[in-house]
Design an enzyme around this catalytic site. Sequence first.
Site, short mmCIF file in Angstrom:
data_model
loop_
_atom_site.label_atom_id
_atom_site.label_comp_id
_atom_site.label_asym_id
_atom_site.label_seq_id
_atom_site.Cartn_x
_atom_site.Cartn_y
_atom_site.Cartn_z
N SER A 142 -5.67 10.98 -4.69
CA SER A 142 -4.36 10.99 -5.33
C SER A 142 -4.07 9.60 -5.88
CB SER A 142 -3.28 11.36 -4.31
OG SER A 142 -1.98 11.11 -4.80
N TYR A 155 0.09 11.32 3.94
CA TYR A 155 -0.56 11.57 2.65
C TYR A 155 -1.24 10.29 2.13
CZ TYR A 155 -1.08 13.74 -1.96
OH TYR A 155 -1.58 14.28 -3.13
#
Length: 267
Positions: A142, A155
């Site tokens: 990401s 995350y």
Amino acid sequence: MLTGKTALVTGSTRGLGAAAAAAFAAAGCNVMLNGFGEAEAIERQRAALAEEHGVTVGYHGADLAKLAEVEALFAAAEGISGAVDILVNNAVIRHFSSIDAFAPADWDRAVAVNLTAPFHLTRLALPGMRKRGWGRIVNISSVLGIGARSGRVDYVTTKTALLGLTRATAAETRGDGNVTCNAICPGSVLTPNTEIKIAELAKAEGLAPDAARREYLKRRKQPGDFIAPARIAELMLFLCRDESRDMTGGAIPIDSGRSASWLEEDT
């Protein structure tokens, strides 16, 4: 060159993973789906891909937080054609919490799904890839594997660690023929999870849907619009074709320049 290969795509019953599964099927790959959802909807997805593209499409509902189920998923994928040629580690759990308020059980599960499962699937895939002299591993990291936002500790941590796994895998497979491992680092993608967050923002701040969508992107400093899942899937396909055989260990952003311009002042 991908016709007849078998691709295992985790988290592929919706969102980015579903787009990836469709792209690989369209390229002539057999596909193993994995993820959660309504059984009837998943079966419709599986059957439609198989019928439209003339490939074998399987489904395994493994809980990636459990090693035994991860191993069962890999065995099922290998059973389609005798090999897992392409591994896409896409499945993810997301939480929104400060570090001091983060539930320990949520942390353990996020690490298990987002990082430990990709490690085990890579561990299981590499022997066959080395033996055949061909393999592709694509890890979906990401933009938050490159930078960070508050309230996203699980995350940010796991997506950053996934880049480390990518580099370590590339280092260990450099001499193994046509075997590569790369990571893709998307910016904000319009997925079902994103749509939920936009709806929550609209409700909390009394915004119209289009205004909430623009505000969501503005807060993430992403210019333009969301990254289309289909475009990310096309990048995955490129990384699996022979043109990319000299690319390995990379962390490739697809974020409209977001990660390149975080230090710029808002204009």
